[in-house]
Structures are given as C-alpha cells and as structure tokens.
Design an enzyme around this catalytic site. Structure first.
Site: not given
Length: 260
Positions: A61-63, A78, A94
């Site tokens: 997961g990530t944004t 994030d 990231k």
C-alpha cells in the site's frame, strides 16, 4: 570450491522439530521462517497466531500524487512501506529521479518499481549521450510503459511519471498496474488514492498556481494517509520546473490534517 546440497544438510539433521530448527529447515526450505530463531521451532509461532502471515501473499500500500501547473509539476508521496500487516519502513523515499528534471512516484512492489526505474534511468542516460540533449518527459513515460506492459504478468508496478522539458513544459503521465499510459493534468495512485477521489474531484481546478497545486497535493496526501492503513509517515514532495528541482519534507507531526 565446494558444493553441499540442501538435501544433505537436511539428512544430517534430526527428524521433526530438530530438522526445522536448523538453518536449512527454517530458511532454505521455508523462507517465511526467516524471522524465527532456532528455539522458536515447535512453539506457538508455528500456529495461526504466529508468523505464518509471512508465507502468504503480501498486500502492499501507498499513496502517490502529481499535478501540473503553468511552468512545472509537483509530485508527492507518503513514506510508509508495508509488508502485509508489518510496516517495514516508515520513512522511505518513493519519489525517484530518472533524469535531472524527470521524476517518478512508485507504488506497488518496491522491488519491481526500483528495478524498472533503474532500467529507465540507464536508458535515459544512453539517450542523453546519443542525442546530446536532455530527454523529454514523454520519452521517459514511454520507456516505463514499454517495460511495464511487456512484463505485466510478472510486475506489480503502479507509477506516475512527471517532469519538465523545454518542448511542452510540465507534464504528468499515469501508468497504472498493467502498463497503460495516460497523460493527465493530475494523477493519483496507490491504495490510498481510492480514499481521495472525491477530494480531488471537488478541489482540483485547471490553471491552478504553484502554491495552490502544492496545497492540493499536501491536503490530498494527508487525507489519504489518515484513512488508509497502508499509507502514513511523512510527506515528501518535489517541485520540478525550468530552474531545477526543489525537494520538500513535511514531518508526521506537522501535517495539516491527521487521523480522527
């Protein structure tokens, strides 16, 4: 030089728990047991309430987010890297540079996206030497698309490519998992992006200024991090324009919006 087979190591080990307590039994035959010590064999860690989640499929997961403005682009992400229920890195970066004014935001498998971005950086270095000028943002995006699409059955890579070039200025390209390529005024990605579709629809307006775009990215990432358990940590941003790249950092206790 010598060679010792894994089967030979296991054959010399005692049967049962003793075999599983050996290095070969714990880590070579079942890599999911790498976090268990030899004295853990046969204990409750082998049960469902132990470390068995390490052997299962991992949810990542990530944004990530990018938006263009007149004169450049702003990318943000994030910093939480999750391995299922385990947070393996709470302050990762990231946002990866593939050229002086071209960056990518990575979501999905960290190993896959790092490998793809390394290939693209290598190709763009060759491109720069061959043509004697900086590559275009569209060139970088198409290289990402080629690698992701041709290897789509083996990669979990959702990428946003953004940057500035003298031909078209600031540009944003979205590459969801599977290898599609779409040029957008703004793009979001990762598990947290599903929580902010309404926010983006409501607050994005064409022709926003640099400061408005920075606030848009910051608030969008904050809302996603507050709702998505796989997103969190700090916010990293990069502002890319003709003058170069400015990196920004917002600490976790300085975010304008936090969990309820």
């Amino acid at each position: 030089f010598f060679f010792v087979s894994v089967s030979g190591l296991v054959a010399q080990s005692a049967p049962g728990a003793a075999a599983m307590s050996s290095f070969a039994g714990r880590e070579l035959l079942n890599p999911a047991n790498v976090m268990e010590a030899s004295y853990d064999a046969g204990t409750t860690l082998q049960q469902d309430n132990g470390l068995n989640f390490l052997g299962k499929e991992v949810d990542t997961g990530t944004t990530i987010m990018a938006v263009q403005y007149d004169g450049g682009v702003i990318v943000g992400a994030d910093s939480r890297v999750s391995t299922g229920v385990y947070i393996s890195n709470r302050a990762s970066d990231k946002i990866t540079a593939v050229d002086d004014r071209i960056y990518c935001c990575r979501s999905g498998s960290a190993a896959d996206t790092q490998a793809v971005s390394d290939y693209v950086r290598y190709f763009l270095d060759q491109h720069r030497m061959e043509y004697g000028q900086p590559p275009k943002v569209a060139t970088a995006a198409n290289l990402f698309q080629m690698l992701c699409y041709q290897n789509k059955n083996m990669l979990t890579a959702g990428i946003i490519v953004a940057g500035w070039d003298k031909e078209k200025g600031g540009q944003v390209f979205a590459l969801p998992i599977g290898g599609a390529l779409m040029e957008r005024e703004y793009a979001t990605g990762g598990s947290g992006s599903t929580y902010i579709y309404g926010f983006c629809d409501a607050f994005f307006k064409p022709g926003m200024t640099k400061q408005q775009c920075e606030d848009f990215v910051t608030k969008g990432l904050c809302h996603a991090m507050a709702r998505d358990g796989s997103s969190g940590g700090i916010i990293r941003m990069a502002i890319i324009d003709e003058s170069g790249v400015e990196r920004k950092f917002i600490a976790g206790d300085k975010l304008p919006y936090g969990p309820l």
